[in-house]
Write a protein that holds these residues in place. Structure first.
Motif, PDB file in Angstrom:
ATOM      1  N   GLU A 144     -43.319  43.391 -30.047  1.00  0.00           N
ATOM      2  CA  GLU A 144     -42.941  44.479 -30.943  1.00  0.00           C
ATOM      3  C   GLU A 144     -44.130  44.792 -31.837  1.00  0.00           C
ATOM      4  O   GLU A 144     -44.767  43.898 -32.381  1.00  0.00           O
ATOM      5  N   VAL A 145     -44.426  46.075 -31.981  1.00  0.00           N
ATOM      6  CA  VAL A 145     -45.561  46.463 -32.817  1.00  0.00           C
ATOM      7  C   VAL A 145     -45.118  47.279 -34.026  1.00  0.00           C
ATOM      8  O   VAL A 145     -45.756  47.236 -35.068  1.00  0.00           O
ATOM      9  N   ASN A 178     -55.686  54.239 -29.329  1.00  0.00           N
ATOM     10  CA  ASN A 178     -55.370  54.635 -27.949  1.00  0.00           C
ATOM     11  C   ASN A 178     -54.621  53.571 -27.147  1.00  0.00           C
ATOM     12  O   ASN A 178     -54.483  53.701 -25.941  1.00  0.00           O
ATOM     13  N   ALA A 179     -54.130  52.514 -27.800  1.00  0.00           N
ATOM     14  CA  ALA A 179     -53.323  51.513 -27.093  1.00  0.00           C
ATOM     15  C   ALA A 179     -52.012  52.161 -26.670  1.00  0.00           C
ATOM     16  O   ALA A 179     -51.410  52.930 -27.419  1.00  0.00           O
ATOM     17  N   GLY A 180     -51.565  51.850 -25.469  1.00  0.00           N
ATOM     18  CA  GLY A 180     -50.296  52.388 -24.982  1.00  0.00           C
ATOM     19  C   GLY A 180     -49.128  51.838 -25.774  1.00  0.00           C
ATOM     20  O   GLY A 180     -49.104  50.656 -26.116  1.00  0.00           O
ATOM     21  N   ILE A 181     -48.168  52.700 -26.083  1.00  0.00           N
ATOM     22  CA  ILE A 181     -46.952  52.301 -26.802  1.00  0.00           C
ATOM     23  C   ILE A 181     -45.782  52.458 -25.843  1.00  0.00           C
ATOM     24  O   ILE A 181     -45.671  53.477 -25.141  1.00  0.00           O
ATOM     25  N   LYS A 220     -40.136  49.050 -20.955  1.00  0.00           N
ATOM     26  CA  LYS A 220     -41.518  49.143 -20.490  1.00  0.00           C
ATOM     27  C   LYS A 220     -41.953  50.556 -20.116  1.00  0.00           C
ATOM     28  O   LYS A 220     -43.000  50.754 -19.518  1.00  0.00           O
ATOM     29  N   LYS A 221     -41.162  51.560 -20.489  1.00  0.00           N
ATOM     30  CA  LYS A 221     -41.566  52.950 -20.244  1.00  0.00           C
ATOM     31  C   LYS A 221     -42.601  53.352 -21.290  1.00  0.00           C
ATOM     32  O   LYS A 221     -42.369  53.219 -22.482  1.00  0.00           O
ATOM     33  N   ASP A 266     -36.130  52.880 -34.458  1.00  0.00           N
ATOM     34  CA  ASP A 266     -36.311  52.592 -33.032  1.00  0.00           C
ATOM     35  C   ASP A 266     -37.538  51.689 -32.914  1.00  0.00           C
ATOM     36  O   ASP A 266     -38.536  51.887 -33.603  1.00  0.00           O
ATOM     37  N   VAL A 267     -37.462  50.693 -32.037  1.00  0.00           N
ATOM     38  CA  VAL A 267     -38.532  49.694 -31.916  1.00  0.00           C
ATOM     39  C   VAL A 267     -39.489  50.082 -30.796  1.00  0.00           C
ATOM     40  O   VAL A 267     -39.066  50.483 -29.706  1.00  0.00           O
ATOM     41  N   PHE A 268     -40.789  49.930 -31.068  1.00  0.00           N
ATOM     42  CA  PHE A 268     -41.830  50.219 -30.089  1.00  0.00           C
ATOM     43  C   PHE A 268     -42.620  48.952 -29.805  1.00  0.00           C
ATOM     44  O   PHE A 268     -42.723  48.062 -30.651  1.00  0.00           O
ATOM     45  N   TYR A 269     -43.202  48.885 -28.611  1.00  0.00           N
ATOM     46  CA  TYR A 269     -43.904  47.697 -28.145  1.00  0.00           C
ATOM     47  C   TYR A 269     -45.321  48.042 -27.698  1.00  0.00           C
ATOM     48  O   TYR A 269     -45.626  49.191 -27.381  1.00  0.00           O
TER      49      TYR A 269
END
Length: 155
Positions: free
Chosen positions: A39-40, A66-69, A74-75, A109-112
């Motif tokens: 979790e980020v 530019n790190a993918g979120i 995993k979408k 909402d949680v993002f990773y």
């Protein structure tokens, strides 16, 4: 067991090393099942078609630009655009990928993010620790002395 005389190998062949395959998977934006994620951040609100998030990473690490979120499933939904705020309350914006609408997410909402796309906070808070460090190198010298002007002395 693997039987070399069997016409089909037990795994699909690929060209290059396993490391190269993983690198290509990361470059394509896919998180594989082997990639660790954490979790980020949590959604705060939408602003100018981007998601504004509060950093929640427990180990005080900052995501790369530019790190993918990603969502929990995993979408991939976008990438880190900007990082801002005081050290005690870091926030970041996520630029959504095409087809993703920032307003479709709700508060909290949680993002990773992939764990290999995090930097330690000390990279930003430790004044003498590593990093590029501004212009030039060493003390002032050469033409113009320590004042940075043009030309040499006049006498």
């Amino acid at each position: 067991r693997y039987d070399p005389s069997h016409p089909t190998p037990p795994f699909p062949p690929h060209h290059g090393s396993l490391a190269e395959l993983r690198r290509r998977m990361h470059a394509s934006g896919n998180i594989t099942t082997h990639t660790k994620r954490t979790e980020v951040g949590k959604m705060m609100h939408e602003c100018e078609s981007e998601m504004i998030c509060k950093l929640t990473h427990s180990e005080t690490k900052i995501p790369y630009f530019n790190a993918g979120i990603y969502l929990e499933n995993k979408k991939k939904i976008g990438k880190v655009d900007e990082i801002f705020g005081p050290i005690q309350n870091v926030m970041f914006s996520v630029k959504p990928d095409p087809g993703i609408v920032a307003k479709s997410f709700e508060k909290d909402d949680v993002f990773y993010v992939a764990t290999d796309k995090l930097l330690p906070m000390s990279r930003f808070t430790n004044p003498g620790g590593g990093g590029g460090g501004g212009r030039g190198g060493g003390r002032a010298g050469g033409r113009g002395g320590g004042r940075g002007g043009r030309g040499g002395g006049r006498g």
